[in-house]
Design a protein around this motif. Structure first.
Motif, PDB file in Angstrom:
ATOM      1  N   LEU A 108      33.643  93.929  22.846  1.00  0.00           N
ATOM      2  CA  LEU A 108      34.856  93.476  23.531  1.00  0.00           C
ATOM      3  C   LEU A 108      34.567  93.238  25.005  1.00  0.00           C
ATOM      4  N   ARG A 139      35.332  92.983  18.185  1.00  0.00           N
ATOM      5  CA  ARG A 139      36.782  93.083  18.302  1.00  0.00           C
ATOM      6  C   ARG A 139      37.365  91.799  18.875  1.00  0.00           C
ATOM      7  N   LYS A 174      41.086  89.626  20.071  1.00  0.00           N
ATOM      8  CA  LYS A 174      42.390  89.883  20.678  1.00  0.00           C
ATOM      9  C   LYS A 174      43.226  88.611  20.671  1.00  0.00           C
ATOM     10  N   CYS A 175      44.530  88.782  20.832  1.00  0.00           N
ATOM     11  CA  CYS A 175      45.387  87.656  21.182  1.00  0.00           C
ATOM     12  C   CYS A 175      45.410  87.582  22.702  1.00  0.00           C
ATOM     13  N   GLU A 210      45.374  92.777  17.548  1.00  0.00           N
ATOM     14  CA  GLU A 210      43.925  92.750  17.458  1.00  0.00           C
ATOM     15  C   GLU A 210      43.461  92.367  16.053  1.00  0.00           C
TER      16      GLU A 210
END
Length: 349
Positions: A30, A206, A208-209, A221
């Motif tokens: 991330l 990971r 994300k929006c 997520e």
């Protein structure tokens, strides 16, 4: 003035220590500063280039300013007004041309990277085609060439180009896997965006929006699981299981069918998109995208515990989400715990 300086002296070490500590934060899955794929590496190279140019400019400007400050400072016995100089054609040309050169140096690789990022591989027969649909607040992934639909875990073969087609069922979302690629919006006006990326190494990343889409935007997520080609084929085969799986207890099975499968899909039920597909949910990296599944409890909790946390009070996990509270549907605590236990054991081979 003295008090301000003394306060600054106390804050400076604290600020430096805090900055050093925060510099060690972050995760490989991330972080744009730890690229794990070609698209992310291209963006990171542009960042390094622009930061390098900025540092060079700052060093030159501050060096010149320091030289002028020292060389032309007023002497103790100097009282007269310095000679006033107005304009210098050579200097004006110089400080106009140099920024233009720097802009060109930065623009050429930027334009090249932007056009490369627009290559969506949608016509590449060897690429894996995935239709991504954003919902409040979860992600749906449809593998159009394989007839498979899943949610929250995007499983891809390592080293393969993944061609994405992005849309939304409600508001504007933005699909982003920081360590693998840049952002791409899902537009509510019906516009379909396309792009691609690949993950050369196996692992979990990971996503994300990246667009404010409601109260639980920060919890929207998903995970990208890059696996071997063999493991990917096995996953596809497991997802194509011919029949839907139900709890062993007949009463609980009837409750699950009447209350859960009206929105969710399992097994061969691949065409429902009102809610996340539950096939193999016990094998996923998280529950509701945000509750990490970890039997060691280092980064999360066991999947059954996470499912109970989610099912007993969905709004406390993701405020504003559109899943009905099971208790409002008439389910008892025992039925909710039974469904959670069943789903935790619903894993893929």
């Amino acid at each position: 003035m003295m008090k301000t300086w003394q306060a600054g002296k106390r804050l400076l070490p604290m600020t430096a220590a805090l900055g050093l500590i925060l510099a060690g934060c972050g995760r490989e899955d991330l972080s744009v500063l730890r690229p794990q794929g070609p698209a992310a590496e291209s963006s990171f190279a542009l960042m390094k280039l622009s930061i390098s140019i900025m540092i060079v400019v700052l060093l030159v400007v501050f060096s010149i300013a320091a030289y002028v400050w020292i060389r032309f400072r007023r002497k103790p016995d100097q009282n007269e007004i310095p000679k006033q100089v107005e304009g210098s054609f050579k200097l004006e040309v110089l400080w106009t041309v140099i920024p233009l050169i720097l802009v060109v140096v930065l623009a050429v690789p930027t334009v090249k990277a932007v056009f490369a990022a627009g290559n969506d591989h949608s016509e590449d027969k060897d690429a894996i085609k995935v239709k991504v649909t954003g919902h409040q607040y979860w992600w749906e992934f449809e593998y159009t060439d394989y007839g498979v639909t899943t949610a929250q875990d995007l499983v891809i073969p390592a080293g393969k180009d993944i061609a994405f087609e992005l849309s939304t069922k409600d508001v504007l979302h933005s699909f982003w896997v920081p360590s693998l690629s840049g952002k791409m919006d899902t537009n509510p006006d019906g516009t379909v965006n396309r792009f691609s990326f690949s993950a050369p190494n196996e692992g979990v990343y990971r996503g994300k929006c990246a667009e404010l889409c409601g109260p639980s935007h920060g919890f929207m997520e998903f995970k990208v699981k890059s696996v071997s080609s063999t493991a990917f084929e096995e996953w596809l085969a497991s997802m194509k299981a011919p029949d839907s799986v139900l709890p062993d207890d007949p009463a609980l099975a009837e409750t699950f069918k009447s209350q859960c499968l009206t929105c969710h899909a399992t097994g061969s039920m691949q065409d429902l998109s009102q809610a996340p597909n539950l096939t193999g949910i016990g094998s996923r990296e998280s529950v509701a995208g945000i509750l990490l599944n970890d039997d060691t409890r280092v980064d999360g909790a066991p999947v059954e515990e996470n499912l109970k946390t989610w099912l007993h009070d969905p709004q406390s996990v993701k405020p504003g989400n559109k899943m009905p509270d099971p208790k409002d549907l008439g389910l008892s605590d025992e039925e909710i715990d039974g469904i959670a236990e069943f789903l935790a054991g619903y894993t893929l081979d």
